[in-house]
Motif scaffolding. Sequence first.
Motif, short mmCIF file in Angstrom:
data_model
loop_
_atom_site.label_atom_id
_atom_site.label_comp_id
_atom_site.label_asym_id
_atom_site.label_seq_id
_atom_site.Cartn_x
_atom_site.Cartn_y
_atom_site.Cartn_z
N SER A 1 24.16 -8.20 63.84
CA SER A 1 23.02 -7.29 63.80
C SER A 1 23.08 -6.39 65.03
O SER A 1 23.83 -6.64 65.97
N GLY A 2 22.28 -5.34 65.04
CA GLY A 2 22.26 -4.41 66.16
C GLY A 2 23.42 -3.44 66.15
O GLY A 2 23.78 -2.87 67.17
N VAL A 3 24.01 -3.21 64.97
CA VAL A 3 25.15 -2.31 64.85
C VAL A 3 24.64 -0.88 64.62
O VAL A 3 23.82 -0.63 63.75
N LEU A 4 25.15 0.05 65.43
CA LEU A 4 24.77 1.45 65.31
C LEU A 4 25.76 2.24 64.47
O LEU A 4 25.38 3.15 63.74
N ASN A 5 27.06 1.91 64.58
CA ASN A 5 28.09 2.66 63.88
C ASN A 5 29.37 1.84 63.79
O ASN A 5 29.66 1.05 64.68
N VAL A 6 30.14 2.07 62.74
CA VAL A 6 31.48 1.50 62.61
C VAL A 6 32.43 2.61 63.05
O VAL A 6 32.62 3.60 62.35
N GLU A 7 33.00 2.47 64.24
CA GLU A 7 33.87 3.51 64.80
C GLU A 7 35.22 3.57 64.10
O GLU A 7 35.70 4.64 63.77
N ASN B 1 29.61 -6.61 53.75
CA ASN B 1 28.30 -5.99 53.60
C ASN B 1 28.09 -5.03 54.77
O ASN B 1 28.44 -5.35 55.89
N LEU B 2 27.51 -3.86 54.48
CA LEU B 2 27.25 -2.87 55.52
C LEU B 2 25.93 -2.19 55.24
O LEU B 2 25.71 -1.67 54.16
N SER B 3 25.02 -2.23 56.24
CA SER B 3 23.76 -1.51 56.15
C SER B 3 23.44 -0.96 57.54
O SER B 3 22.84 -1.66 58.37
N LEU B 4 23.87 0.28 57.79
CA LEU B 4 23.60 0.87 59.10
C LEU B 4 22.12 1.17 59.29
O LEU B 4 21.64 1.21 60.42
N GLU B 5 21.39 1.37 58.18
CA GLU B 5 19.95 1.59 58.30
C GLU B 5 19.27 0.37 58.93
O GLU B 5 18.34 0.50 59.72
N GLN B 6 19.75 -0.83 58.57
CA GLN B 6 19.20 -2.07 59.14
C GLN B 6 20.02 -2.55 60.33
O GLN B 6 19.63 -3.51 60.99
#
Length: 95
Positions: free
Chosen positions: A25-31, A58-63
């Motif tokens: 959690s706490g992910v802002l972006n996948v570089e 699973n990927l949810s940058l909104e969350q």
Amino acid sequence: MVEPVKTTNKRQEIKMLNRKLLEISGVLNVESFDSEEFLLETEMGYLMIKGLNLHIKNLSLEQGLVAIEGFIHELAYVDGNTPEKSKGFLGKLFK
């Protein structure tokens, strides 16, 4: 002297199950990512994940949530908050 990282209103949780499933959690972006390495921008700095057959489950940058499957070898923060920045193999070789 290295100052401690200030973590006002920032939170990150990392869960790993049997080195095969990683939830962050706490992910802002996948570089960047491929089957052997992921680089994530998180609220706590850049996080590098190394392993084999890695892929996004699973990927949810909104969350701010990312789940990665594969065989995890290494987790490391690679930002300026560490006392010695990672120089890579060649940097260490030519000190």
